[in-house]
Scaffold this active site. Structure first.
Site, short mmCIF file in Angstrom:
data_model
loop_
_atom_site.label_atom_id
_atom_site.label_comp_id
_atom_site.label_asym_id
_atom_site.label_seq_id
_atom_site.Cartn_x
_atom_site.Cartn_y
_atom_site.Cartn_z
N TYR A 77 -1.38 0.37 10.76
CA TYR A 77 -1.85 -0.41 9.32
C TYR A 77 -0.63 -0.25 8.54
O TYR A 77 -0.11 -1.42 7.85
CB TYR A 77 -2.79 0.20 8.74
CG TYR A 77 -2.99 -0.34 7.34
CD1 TYR A 77 -3.31 -1.75 6.96
CD2 TYR A 77 -2.96 0.50 6.30
CE1 TYR A 77 -3.66 -2.02 5.76
CE2 TYR A 77 -2.96 0.17 5.00
CZ TYR A 77 -3.40 -1.17 4.61
OH TYR A 77 -3.57 -1.74 3.42
N THR A 114 0.86 -1.44 0.21
CA THR A 114 -0.18 -0.09 -0.22
C THR A 114 0.72 1.18 -0.01
O THR A 114 2.12 1.23 0.69
CB THR A 114 -1.07 -0.07 1.32
OG1 THR A 114 -1.57 1.12 1.40
CG2 THR A 114 -0.14 -0.02 2.50
#
Length: 318
Positions: A149, A126
């Protein structure tokens, strides 16, 4: 080729399975544990049309406990898309789930793959690993994630590199930039905005709405992801997968108003902790190694997502 896709019932995973099955020589084993913010019935709907496909097999499995050597028998390539998504919910006690499903499962899968003659192990990462930066984000930048995250996804990247170096697992790391389109998770902004707008509800915007993103339409994303399977020069590389256009949250809302013919009422909430002010993908490496070139405009992509949201919820009214 026999291909394992983890997270196969998710947003990107279900589209990727469809893309891979366009090749008559591919057989796809889809695995999903039905974790995360997307309701299980919605995930099941994502792959319902694939269940009868003669070259698709679906297994509901938890990668933390699954018999991975048996699962990988005869598998020639792995797409590892499974994991716990979302920046805002990765703080506090929820971090344990992120560590388990983004780090431990990745290590288990790599360990099970290390002695297999795989052609490719493709890991979905990501843009959150970059943190707060200005200008185009190149893969050469040192990552500096702002959220738990992002840290778990970066740890997964490091695990991939370790297994590439020590065991020659043929990894490719893809960093996705804000993917949108049909089947997008219900907790993601575009899905929420469109549903709220169509239902005549206020749109909840975290922050002041000036934050910008590199938005990647789902078909562009899966084209780049599928290309990583075929391009030998991609092995061992980390590659951005971004979109055709960047825009601010306010720009997106104005475009949604134009496309739906509805006026938005905006409720502003405090900025989400751990979210960068802007993202912008440098796609030079993707173009060179994958022949990647996004083609879907933000307007066309949003129109397709509006059509999907309408088909999913009908005409909701507050």
């Amino acid at each position: 080729m026999n291909i394992l896709v983890t997270g196969a019932a998710g947003f990107i995973g279900s589209h990727l399975c469809e893309k891979l099955l366009e090749n008559d020589e591919h057989h796809v084993i889809g695995v999903d544990g039905f974790l995360g913010p997307t309701p299980a019935p919605l995930k099941a709907k994502n792959i319902a049309h694939l269940q009868s496909h003669p070259r698709f097999t679906f297994l509901e499995l938890d990668l933390l406990t699954a018999d991975l050597p048996s699962l990988l028998q005869n598998v020639e390539a792995v797409y590892h898309l499974a994991g716990m998504p979302g920046v805002r919910t990765s703080w506090g006690t929820e971090f344990a789930a992120y560590a388990a499903h983004n780090i431990s499962t990745t290590q288990r899968l790599l360990e099970a793959c290390k002695d297999r003659p795989l052609k490719r192990f493709i890991y979905a990462s990501t843009s959150s690993v970059y943190g707060e930066r200005s200008g185009p984000l190149s893969e050469t930048l040192e990552p500096a994630p702002l959220s738990p995250y992002g840290i778990t996804k970066l740890t997964g990247e490091h695990l991939c590199r370790v297994y590439f170096r020590e065991f020659a697992v043929p990894i490719v790391i893809l960093r996705y930039f804000t993917v949108y389109g049909p089947r997008q998770r219900p907790d993601m902004s575009f899905h929420r905005f469109i549903r709220q707008l169509l239902a005549g509800q206020p749109l909840t915007v975290f922050g002041d709405g000036t934050q910008s993103r590199d938005f990647t339409y789902i078909s562009d994303c899966v084209d780049g992801t599928a290309a990583a399977l075929e391009r030998k020069e991609a092995v061992g590389q980390t590659i951005n997968i971004g979109g055709k256009e960047r825009a601010s949250v306010h720009d997106v809302i104005h475009l949604l108003e134009s496309l739906t013919g509805k006026q938005a009422t905006i409720h502003y909430a405090p900025a989400a902790r751990g979210e960068p002010k802007q993202t912008w993908a440098d796609l030079t490496k993707a173009e060179q190694l994958l022949g990647y070139k996004p083609v879907v405009t933000l307007e066309n992509g949003l129109q397709k997502e509006i059509e999907y949201i309408r088909s999913l919820y009908g005409d909701e009214r507050s």
